[in-house]
Design a protein around this motif. Structure first.
Motif, short mmCIF file in Angstrom:
data_model
loop_
_atom_site.label_atom_id
_atom_site.label_comp_id
_atom_site.label_asym_id
_atom_site.label_seq_id
_atom_site.Cartn_x
_atom_site.Cartn_y
_atom_site.Cartn_z
N ARG A 118 -21.33 9.88 28.97
CA ARG A 118 -22.14 10.54 27.84
C ARG A 118 -22.43 11.92 28.32
NH1 ARG A 118 -21.74 9.25 23.16
NH2 ARG A 118 -24.07 10.26 22.72
N THR A 119 -21.97 12.44 29.41
CA THR A 119 -22.36 13.77 29.82
C THR A 119 -20.94 14.74 29.42
OG1 THR A 119 -23.68 13.00 31.67
CG2 THR A 119 -22.92 15.23 31.84
N GLY A 120 -21.33 15.60 28.58
CA GLY A 120 -20.22 16.45 28.28
C GLY A 120 -20.40 17.73 28.99
N PRO A 121 -19.50 18.77 28.69
CA PRO A 121 -19.55 19.89 29.30
C PRO A 121 -20.76 20.69 29.27
CG PRO A 121 -17.61 19.81 27.99
CD PRO A 121 -18.48 18.75 27.43
N ARG A 122 -21.68 20.52 28.23
CA ARG A 122 -22.89 21.17 28.18
C ARG A 122 -24.08 20.52 28.90
NH1 ARG A 122 -23.72 21.54 21.85
NH2 ARG A 122 -22.77 19.50 21.86
N GLY A 123 -23.65 19.41 29.51
CA GLY A 123 -24.61 18.57 30.10
C GLY A 123 -24.42 19.05 32.01
N VAL A 124 -23.57 19.95 32.03
CA VAL A 124 -23.31 20.46 33.20
C VAL A 124 -23.53 21.78 33.58
CG1 VAL A 124 -21.96 20.46 35.56
CG2 VAL A 124 -21.87 18.46 33.91
N THR A 125 -24.39 22.69 34.14
CA THR A 125 -24.47 23.89 34.34
C THR A 125 -24.29 24.33 35.99
OG1 THR A 125 -26.13 23.86 32.49
CG2 THR A 125 -26.05 25.85 33.83
N VAL A 126 -23.36 25.34 36.20
CA VAL A 126 -23.15 25.79 37.18
C VAL A 126 -23.48 27.27 37.34
CG1 VAL A 126 -21.55 26.19 39.21
CG2 VAL A 126 -21.24 23.86 37.57
N ASN A 127 -24.16 27.78 38.54
CA ASN A 127 -24.36 29.27 38.61
C ASN A 127 -23.05 30.18 39.00
OD1 ASN A 127 -23.99 28.45 41.23
ND2 ASN A 127 -25.96 29.42 42.10
N LYS A 128 -23.32 31.48 39.08
CA LYS A 128 -22.16 32.11 39.07
C LYS A 128 -21.57 31.99 40.35
CE LYS A 128 -23.36 35.64 35.71
NZ LYS A 128 -23.64 37.47 35.56
N ASP A 129 -22.47 31.85 41.74
CA ASP A 129 -21.81 31.63 42.92
C ASP A 129 -21.53 30.44 43.18
OD1 ASP A 129 -22.67 34.33 43.17
OD2 ASP A 129 -24.84 33.87 43.96
N ARG A 130 -21.56 29.38 42.11
CA ARG A 130 -21.01 28.03 42.30
C ARG A 130 -21.87 27.46 43.61
NH1 ARG A 130 -17.13 26.60 39.15
NH2 ARG A 130 -16.67 24.65 40.55
N THR A 131 -22.98 27.51 43.86
CA THR A 131 -23.76 27.02 44.98
C THR A 131 -25.00 26.21 44.42
OG1 THR A 131 -25.24 29.13 44.80
CG2 THR A 131 -23.54 28.91 46.51
N ALA A 132 -25.19 26.18 42.98
CA ALA A 132 -26.30 25.43 42.42
C ALA A 132 -25.69 24.94 41.21
CB ALA A 132 -27.45 26.19 42.00
N VAL A 133 -25.97 23.60 40.98
CA VAL A 133 -25.68 22.83 39.61
C VAL A 133 -26.88 22.06 39.17
CG1 VAL A 133 -24.80 21.03 41.13
CG2 VAL A 133 -23.66 21.13 38.90
N THR A 134 -26.80 21.97 37.95
CA THR A 134 -27.78 21.14 37.37
C THR A 134 -27.04 20.11 36.34
OG1 THR A 134 -29.46 22.73 37.10
CG2 THR A 134 -29.70 21.20 35.75
N LEU A 135 -27.18 18.76 36.14
CA LEU A 135 -26.67 17.84 35.65
C LEU A 135 -27.84 17.33 34.79
CD1 LEU A 135 -24.83 15.94 38.34
CD2 LEU A 135 -23.83 17.54 36.82
N ARG A 136 -27.40 17.08 33.60
CA ARG A 136 -28.34 16.43 32.26
C ARG A 136 -27.94 15.27 31.96
NH1 ARG A 136 -28.01 21.78 31.69
NH2 ARG A 136 -30.26 22.96 31.71
N LEU A 137 -28.37 14.25 32.18
CA LEU A 137 -27.87 12.82 32.16
C LEU A 137 -28.70 11.79 31.03
CD1 LEU A 137 -26.93 11.84 35.67
CD2 LEU A 137 -25.44 12.94 34.17
N PRO A 138 -28.05 10.98 30.67
CA PRO A 138 -28.91 10.11 29.76
C PRO A 138 -29.63 9.05 30.61
CG PRO A 138 -26.79 9.25 29.74
CD PRO A 138 -26.64 10.56 30.39
N HIS A 139 -30.97 8.54 30.14
CA HIS A 139 -31.67 7.68 31.01
C HIS A 139 -30.83 6.65 31.13
CE1 HIS A 139 -35.48 9.59 31.10
NE2 HIS A 139 -35.74 9.92 29.64
N ALA A 140 -31.05 5.86 32.03
CA ALA A 140 -30.61 4.38 32.72
C ALA A 140 -30.91 3.47 31.43
CB ALA A 140 -31.00 4.20 33.98
N ARG A 141 -29.96 2.64 31.34
CA ARG A 141 -29.98 1.48 30.41
C ARG A 141 -29.87 0.27 31.48
NH1 ARG A 141 -26.71 3.21 25.25
NH2 ARG A 141 -27.94 5.15 24.61
N LEU A 142 -30.35 -1.08 30.64
CA LEU A 142 -30.20 -2.41 31.04
C LEU A 142 -28.99 -3.11 30.61
CD1 LEU A 142 -33.82 -3.44 31.42
CD2 LEU A 142 -32.44 -2.95 33.13
#
Length: 231
Positions: A118-142
């Protein structure tokens, strides 16, 4: 004066007529006793030692219906056990005539997962130096409870006389679907209160941090929220 007794010759005949009646009554009592023993110990347990038993597996090969690609990461799983006491009564009839009560031990597993698909391209953010990354994920399900037939069993079954007679004409007299469904429902309710989803998110974060740091990222941030729409 001599008299004759006309009833004396008929007494042996009356006793002779009573003998078949006594024999039939004794036979019926014996059949009822055997039926009670068979109902208590099982239909064939009383005859098992006399005739023996042989099991043959005539099942056909398993048929693959479909294949589904999975993008889930299973971060946690819980093992549950519950004792189900299910009783069904009939109006105006005592339990000995009509009614059932089943004591059933149900065991099953519930998994908690994060759907990485469920994570698309907009769910992943990488800085210019490619040293930091942020992932936006859906909540866990049962997931749905997976009942374990090896650890689930009926402790006792109490049935009224009419229910026992009905089992003689039933295609599946030992049907336990009702108690199995109830056990799965109760296990699902317990899983929602167990904190499995929080544990799954924590373990997923740990896995992603280790994976991305091995790829050269120094800072890894994982944020959980509503399902991001893939694009």
């Amino acid at each position: 004066m001599e008299t004759s007794d006309d009833t004396a010759p008929h007494r042996p005949a009356a006793r002779t007529r009573r003998r078949p009646l006594i024999a039939v009554t004794a036979a019926l009592l014996a059949l009822l006793l055997l039926w009670a023993v068979a109902a208590r110990l099982g239909p064939l347990s009383a005859l098992g030692g006399l005739f023996g038993e042989e099991t043959q597996d005539r099942s056909g090969p398993a048929l693959l219906k479909s294949i589904q690609d999975m993008s889930r990461y299973e971060g946690a799983a819980g093992n549950f056990q519950i004792v189900v006491d299910l009783e069904k009564d009939a109006n105006l009839l005592p339990d000995a005539i009509r009614g059932t009560r089943t004591l059933y031990v149900g065991a099953g597993t519930v998994s908690a997962y994060v759907d990485l698909g469920r994570t698309g391209p907009r769910g992943v953010t990488v800085n210019k130096d490619r040293t930091a990354v942020t992932l936006r994920l859906p909540h866990a399900r049962l997931g749905a409870p997976a009942m374990d037939p090896e650890r689930s069993y009926a402790v006792s079954k109490q049935r009224g006389l009419l229910d026992r007679l009905g089992d003689l004409f039933s295609d599946n007299p030992a049907d336990e679907r009702a108690v199995n469904r109830l056990a799965a429902q109760r296990i699902a309710e317990a899983a929602r209160q167990s904190g499995l989803t929080a544990r799954a998110e924590k373990n997923t974060t740990t896995m992603l941090e280790g994976l991305l740091r091995s790829l050269g990222f120094r800072s890894v941030t994982v944020v959980y929220g509503d399902d991001p729409a893939p694009s």
